[in-house]
Design a protein around this motif. Structure first.
Motif, PDB file in Angstrom:
ATOM      1  N   UNK A 142      29.347 -53.072 -11.801  1.00  0.00           N
ATOM      2  CA  UNK A 142      29.983 -53.734 -12.945  1.00  0.00           C
ATOM      3  C   UNK A 142      30.559 -55.097 -12.605  1.00  0.00           C
ATOM      4  N   UNK A 143      30.747 -55.393 -11.319  1.00  0.00           N
ATOM      5  CA  UNK A 143      31.325 -56.671 -10.901  1.00  0.00           C
ATOM      6  C   UNK A 143      30.556 -57.186  -9.692  1.00  0.00           C
ATOM      7  N   UNK A 144      30.379 -58.510  -9.607  1.00  0.00           N
ATOM      8  CA  UNK A 144      29.803 -59.145  -8.429  1.00  0.00           C
ATOM      9  C   UNK A 144      30.604 -60.396  -8.105  1.00  0.00           C
ATOM     10  N   UNK A 145      30.424 -60.918  -6.891  1.00  0.00           N
ATOM     11  CA  UNK A 145      31.114 -62.135  -6.493  1.00  0.00           C
ATOM     12  C   UNK A 145      32.488 -61.855  -5.913  1.00  0.00           C
ATOM     13  N   UNK A 146      33.298 -62.897  -5.836  1.00  0.00           N
ATOM     14  CA  UNK A 146      34.652 -62.804  -5.294  1.00  0.00           C
ATOM     15  C   UNK A 146      35.667 -62.622  -6.424  1.00  0.00           C
ATOM     16  N   UNK A 147      36.872 -62.218  -6.056  1.00  0.00           N
ATOM     17  CA  UNK A 147      37.994 -62.043  -6.979  1.00  0.00           C
ATOM     18  C   UNK A 147      37.675 -61.024  -8.061  1.00  0.00           C
ATOM     19  N   UNK A 148      36.927 -59.995  -7.699  1.00  0.00           N
ATOM     20  CA  UNK A 148      36.567 -58.967  -8.678  1.00  0.00           C
ATOM     21  C   UNK A 148      37.800 -58.213  -9.167  1.00  0.00           C
TER      22      UNK A 148
END
Length: 217
Positions: A142-148
């Protein structure tokens, strides 16, 4: 293996620390969380691989609006230190300090970290791989990348569609991912850059002069 376009339809902006975010790197990260073994994760990526080069493009953002964002992180040094790195106490007892005192810890304060923030409706990859296995891997994500944890990089929906592209070259023979110059057979007027071209992308031995896309920097 099939030629596919993978699209992440974004709900919130995407935070990145830089790099191309190739789709094989994304899947390798998912697999490592499951297997807890780097080599096993790389070997299990369901994407065609030719002499170490995965047929998986870099991430492309549409439309792309980009800015820099800064977050505050509080550093606290509370771990044990390697005794061989510390001096003996001045009283001649031969004892050494192996802990950082609370007074010293208080001197480790806030630091500012800056990231790229991409405001994009979709993130797209072109690949050649196994659609069924890929779908099982990405649909729970459901989330990718930084600061998820802060809500960035939330995905509204994944879609997988047929494509004409193999993840290496585009319709104009431009590179879709970093490809070492000796392995590239496309448009040699493309950007050349010293970068990683295969996992583990953090390891310096996997860097080379590559032809690479400009829009994913």
């Amino acid at each position: 293996m099939e030629k596919l376009t993978i699209t992440a339809h974004m709900k919130t902006p995407f935070i990145t620390g830089g790099g191309y975010m190739t789709f094989d790197a994304l899947l390798a990260g998912i697999l490592f969380d499951q297997l807890q073994d780097v080599e096993a994760a790389h070997a299990s990526v369901p994407i065609k691989c030719t002499e170490g080069l995965f047929h998986a493009s870099a991430a492309f953002y549409e439309p792309l609006n980009q800015s820099r964002v800064t977050f505050v992180a509080n550093l606290r040094a509370d771990h044990s230190l390697n005794a061989s790195l510390l001096m003996k106490k001045p009283n001649g007892s031969g004892a050494i300090h192996t802990k950082i005192s609370r007074v010293r810890q208080s001197q480790f304060g806030a630091v500012m970290n800056s990231y790229d923030c991409k405001f994009s409706e979709t993130i797209e990859w072109h690949i050649e791989g196994d659609p069924d296995t890929i779908r099982k891997l990405i649909e729970p994500i459901s989330f990718i990348g930084k600061r998820r944890a802060s809500g960035f990089g939330e995905i509204r929906q994944w879609t997988i569609e047929s494509s004409e592209l193999d993840g290496l070259k585009g319709l104009s023979n431009e590179p879709l991912r970093p490809i070492p110059i000796e392995k590239f057979t496309g448009d040699t007027s493309s950007l050349q850059i010293d970068t990683a071209w295969r996992p583990a992308y953090w390891h310096p031995t996997n860097r080379a002069i590559c032809y690479a896309p400009e829009l994913s920097l």
